[in-house]
Motif scaffolding. Structure first.
Motif, PDB file in Angstrom:
ATOM      1  N   ALA A   1       0.817  -1.220   0.000  1.00 28.30           N
ATOM      2  CA  ALA A   1       0.000   0.000   0.000  1.00 28.30           C
ATOM      3  C   ALA A   1       0.845   1.261   0.000  1.00 28.30           C
ATOM      4  O   ALA A   1       0.489   2.256  -0.645  1.00 28.30           O
ATOM      5  CB  ALA A   1      -0.926  -0.002   1.216  1.00 28.30           C
ATOM      6  N   HIS A   2       1.975   1.245   0.719  1.00 26.36           N
ATOM      7  CA  HIS A   2       2.721   2.479   0.960  1.00 26.36           C
ATOM      8  C   HIS A   2       4.137   2.486   0.385  1.00 26.36           C
ATOM      9  O   HIS A   2       4.795   3.532   0.423  1.00 26.36           O
ATOM     10  CB  HIS A   2       2.811   2.745   2.468  1.00 26.36           C
ATOM     11  N   GLY A   3       4.590   1.352  -0.123  1.00 25.52           N
ATOM     12  CA  GLY A   3       5.981   1.250  -0.535  1.00 25.52           C
ATOM     13  C   GLY A   3       6.849   0.869   0.640  1.00 25.52           C
ATOM     14  O   GLY A   3       6.513   1.152   1.797  1.00 25.52           O
ATOM     15  N   PRO A   4       8.000   0.220   0.396  1.00 26.16           N
ATOM     16  CA  PRO A   4       8.822  -0.315   1.491  1.00 26.16           C
ATOM     17  C   PRO A   4       9.277   0.727   2.505  1.00 26.16           C
ATOM     18  O   PRO A   4       9.185   0.503   3.714  1.00 26.16           O
ATOM     19  CB  PRO A   4      10.017  -0.941   0.750  1.00 26.16           C
ATOM     20  N   GLN A   5       9.759   1.882   2.054  1.00 28.01           N
ATOM     21  CA  GLN A   5      10.302   2.859   3.000  1.00 28.01           C
ATOM     22  C   GLN A   5       9.206   3.494   3.847  1.00 28.01           C
ATOM     23  O   GLN A   5       9.323   3.575   5.073  1.00 28.01           O
ATOM     24  CB  GLN A   5      11.080   3.945   2.260  1.00 28.01           C
ATOM     25  N   ARG A   6       8.127   3.948   3.186  1.00 27.51           N
ATOM     26  CA  ARG A   6       7.030   4.555   3.929  1.00 27.51           C
ATOM     27  C   ARG A   6       6.379   3.536   4.864  1.00 27.51           C
ATOM     28  O   ARG A   6       6.019   3.877   6.009  1.00 27.51           O
ATOM     29  CB  ARG A   6       6.000   5.130   2.956  1.00 27.51           C
ATOM     30  N   ALA A   7       6.241   2.286   4.413  1.00 28.57           N
ATOM     31  CA  ALA A   7       5.652   1.250   5.265  1.00 28.57           C
ATOM     32  C   ALA A   7       6.502   1.037   6.506  1.00 28.57           C
ATOM     33  O   ALA A   7       5.973   0.886   7.621  1.00 28.57           O
ATOM     34  CB  ALA A   7       5.512  -0.048   4.490  1.00 28.57           C
ATOM     35  N   ARG A   8       7.812   1.047   6.342  1.00 24.33           N
ATOM     36  CA  ARG A   8       8.706   0.866   7.488  1.00 24.33           C
ATOM     37  C   ARG A   8       8.524   2.000   8.491  1.00 24.33           C
ATOM     38  O   ARG A   8       8.483   1.777   9.710  1.00 24.33           O
ATOM     39  CB  ARG A   8      10.152   0.799   7.000  1.00 24.33           C
ATOM     40  N   GLU A   9       8.403   3.222   7.988  1.00 25.93           N
ATOM     41  CA  GLU A   9       8.189   4.366   8.866  1.00 25.93           C
ATOM     42  C   GLU A   9       6.850   4.259   9.594  1.00 25.93           C
ATOM     43  O   GLU A   9       6.768   4.477  10.813  1.00 25.93           O
ATOM     44  CB  GLU A   9       8.249   5.658   8.057  1.00 25.93           C
ATOM     45  N   LEU A  10       5.794   3.914   8.856  1.00 30.35           N
ATOM     46  CA  LEU A  10       4.475   3.812   9.473  1.00 30.35           C
ATOM     47  C   LEU A  10       4.426   2.686  10.504  1.00 30.35           C
ATOM     48  O   LEU A  10       3.797   2.831  11.562  1.00 30.35           O
ATOM     49  CB  LEU A  10       3.411   3.590   8.395  1.00 30.35           C
ATOM     50  N   LEU A  11       5.081   1.571  10.207  1.00 28.54           N
ATOM     51  CA  LEU A  11       5.110   0.481  11.169  1.00 28.54           C
ATOM     52  C   LEU A  11       5.903   0.873  12.416  1.00 28.54           C
ATOM     53  O   LEU A  11       5.564   0.456  13.532  1.00 28.54           O
ATOM     54  CB  LEU A  11       5.700  -0.763  10.512  1.00 28.54           C
ATOM     55  N   ALA A  12       6.933   1.683  12.232  1.00 28.02           N
ATOM     56  CA  ALA A  12       7.682   2.175  13.395  1.00 28.02           C
ATOM     57  C   ALA A  12       6.810   3.093  14.256  1.00 28.02           C
ATOM     58  O   ALA A  12       6.865   3.037  15.491  1.00 28.02           O
ATOM     59  CB  ALA A  12       8.943   2.907  12.936  1.00 28.02           C
ATOM     60  N   TRP A  13       6.006   3.931  13.609  1.00 29.44           N
ATOM     61  CA  TRP A  13       5.081   4.778  14.363  1.00 29.44           C
ATOM     62  C   TRP A  13       4.055   3.936  15.135  1.00 29.44           C
ATOM     63  O   TRP A  13       3.557   4.338  16.186  1.00 29.44           O
ATOM     64  CB  TRP A  13       4.337   5.726  13.429  1.00 29.44           C
ATOM     65  N   ALA A  14       3.687   2.772  14.562  1.00 28.66           N
ATOM     66  CA  ALA A  14       2.694   1.871  15.176  1.00 28.66           C
ATOM     67  C   ALA A  14       1.339   2.556  15.361  1.00 28.66           C
ATOM     68  O   ALA A  14       0.594   2.237  16.298  1.00 28.66           O
ATOM     69  CB  ALA A  14       3.203   1.313  16.504  1.00 28.66           C
ATOM     70  N   GLY A  15       1.030   3.509  14.486  1.00 21.48           N
ATOM     71  CA  GLY A  15      -0.258   4.190  14.570  1.00 21.48           C
ATOM     72  C   GLY A  15      -0.416   5.083  15.780  1.00 21.48           C
ATOM     73  O   GLY A  15      -1.541   5.442  16.139  1.00 21.48           O
ATOM     74  N   ASP A  16       0.687   5.466  16.410  1.00 24.02           N
ATOM     75  CA  ASP A  16       0.628   6.235  17.659  1.00 24.02           C
ATOM     76  C   ASP A  16       1.417   7.533  17.524  1.00 24.02           C
ATOM     77  O   ASP A  16       2.569   7.611  17.946  1.00 24.02           O
ATOM     78  CB  ASP A  16       1.196   5.390  18.806  1.00 24.02           C
ATOM     79  N   PRO A  17       0.815   8.581  16.958  1.00 19.90           N
ATOM     80  CA  PRO A  17       1.544   9.855  16.849  1.00 19.90           C
ATOM     81  C   PRO A  17       1.701  10.582  18.172  1.00 19.90           C
ATOM     82  O   PRO A  17       2.503  11.505  18.290  1.00 19.90           O
ATOM     83  CB  PRO A  17       0.680  10.657  15.870  1.00 19.90           C
TER      84      PRO A  17
END
Length: 428
Positions: free
Chosen positions: A288-304
């Protein structure tokens, strides 16, 4: 410093490094907050996912005024004043429900869930000049949505929602994009807490966890890879963590824990992969987001971990709505947001993380309510009325996006919120 000559001099109540304690205790100041902030600003009422089906509604408040967030039979979400156009009776007494028609139980006026007046008993008694189309439900003066987050304002004019959100839009995206389709489910229910203290205590404070939540912090260190420790490796609130406090402008602030989470993302993903469907979730995010953006979003874990001024916070998996009731009385609603289009184990993990810290049996959130009440009591001592908020002031700096950043325990976030309070309270 001497106390201000008049407590109506709001600009004087907020100094660069300190604030006057009366902003937490004076009922007259609270009344002005309701008029100048909560009856003017963009307030978040919730997310459209709370009312997914035609006819679903949520009764809530906009400042002190009762409103309805309702999805009509046409699928559109609207916000109306929760008031019959006849005698002013509230239409919906239940907080949530599903209705095709909204009936006033005083005299039987009936409205469609899209707002039109459907029926008036014995309408011929009103005469030929009476027109039903003139008496539909009253919409709020302004309503806008951002990716399903519904905001409304009682002020007929003012800056747009996008102007108000500014840099903070990014953090709403991070919250939603933890789902590969960017969709959430907010039908799991709500945690409520109410404390005898001022609404402005509910902030983004990275200074208190070492003391208020010491037992929780110790458990994260003892249990690497367990529950919340999956997200918080070591001590995320230490200056050595690489994490930040961030003032994004317009009163929006956050505890930015992305640096330490990114540094440990492979450990976090290892835990995800051990869960049923975990590999599928990671693959879906990458697609959905591409490898780099997905890695960043997974690191955030949906918790800004962000506060959207003045009444919304996105912390962990929750949409948190702050309701000021009196100068010393505040209600906080916490709606767990589940991710759509992910394996069930991912949402199970998110719920367990939420329950471990928040809610009546949580290990941390009840501490906060207790601290807020003690803070309110302590501010009753007014011999020295000023509250000192200078931590980290001399080491703040501007980031490349224009936001102001400090160390995790710095009071950058409090100063950012109070600057916006000062601006709004100083406007006539």
């Amino acid at each position: 410093m001497n106390a201000p000559q008049a407590l109506s001099d709001y600009a004087h109540l907020v100094q660069t490094d300190r604030i006057h304690g009366s902003i937490y205790t004076d009922p007259a100041i609270f009344e002005q907050e309701m008029a100048r902030i909560f009856h003017r600003a963009w307030l978040c009422l919730g997310h459209e996912a709370e009312i997914p089906q035609p006819g679903d509604f949520r009764a809530t408040t906009l400042g002190r005024q009762p409103v309805l967030m309702v999805r009509g039979d046409d699928g559109q979400v609207r916000v109306f004043m929760n008031r019959c156009r006849h005698r002013g009776m509230t239409l919906c007494e239940d907080e949530t429900g599903n209705e095709k028609f909204l009936r006033c139980w005083y005299h039987g006026w009936v409205y469609r869930n899209t707002g039109e007046l459907e029926d008036v008993p014995l309408a011929n008694a009103y005469g030929a000049q009476f027109r039903r189309e003139d008496f539909g439900l009253t919409p709020v003066p302004r309503m806008e949505s951002y990716r399903g987050f519904v905001f409304a304002s009682l002020a007929p004019t003012g800056q747009s929602l996008l102007e108000h959100l500014g840099l903070a839009r990014r953090y709403l995206d991070i919250f939603l994009d933890a789902s590969p389709t960017g969709e959430i489910d907010v039908t799991a229910g709500v945690h409520r807490t109410r404390y005898r203290g001022n609404w402005k205590f509910v902030g983004m404070d990275g200074y208190h966890p070492h003391y208020t939540h010491r037992s929780v912090m110790d458990s994260w260190k003892r249990r690497p890879g367990g529950n919340m420790a999956n997200l918080h490796h070591g001590d995320p609130f230490s200056d050595e963590s690489g994490n930040l406090t961030r003032d994004a402008g317009n009163g929006h602030v956050l505890l930015d824990m992305f640096p330490s989470r990114l540094a440990h993302v492979d450990e976090y993903l290892g835990g995800i992969r051990k869960r049923p469907g975990g590999e599928d979730y990671i693959a879906a995010m990458q697609e959905a987001h591409g490898p780099q953006r997905a890695r960043e979003l997974l690191a955030w874990a949906g918790d800004p971990h962000v506060g959207i001024y003045p009444n919304l916070q996105l912390i962990g998996i929750q949409i948190r709505i702050i309701r000021p009731l009196a100068v010393d009385d505040t209600e906080v609603l916490m709606f767990p947001a589940l991710l759509k289009d992910v394996p069930p184990s991912i949402n199970e993990m998110r719920l367990r993380q939420h329950e471990s810290f928040y809610g009546p049996a949580g290990a941390g959130a009840p501490d906060d309510a207790e601290i807020f009440e003690r803070n309110q009591q302590g501010l009753g001592a007014t011999v020295e009325p000023w509250v000192y908020l200078a931590r980290g002031l001399e080491r703040e700096r501007q980031d490349t996006d224009g936001s102001i950043i400090g160390m995790p325990g710095d009071e950058t976030t409090q100063r950012g919120q109070l600057r916006e309070w000062k601006r709004m309270m100083s406007e006539a």
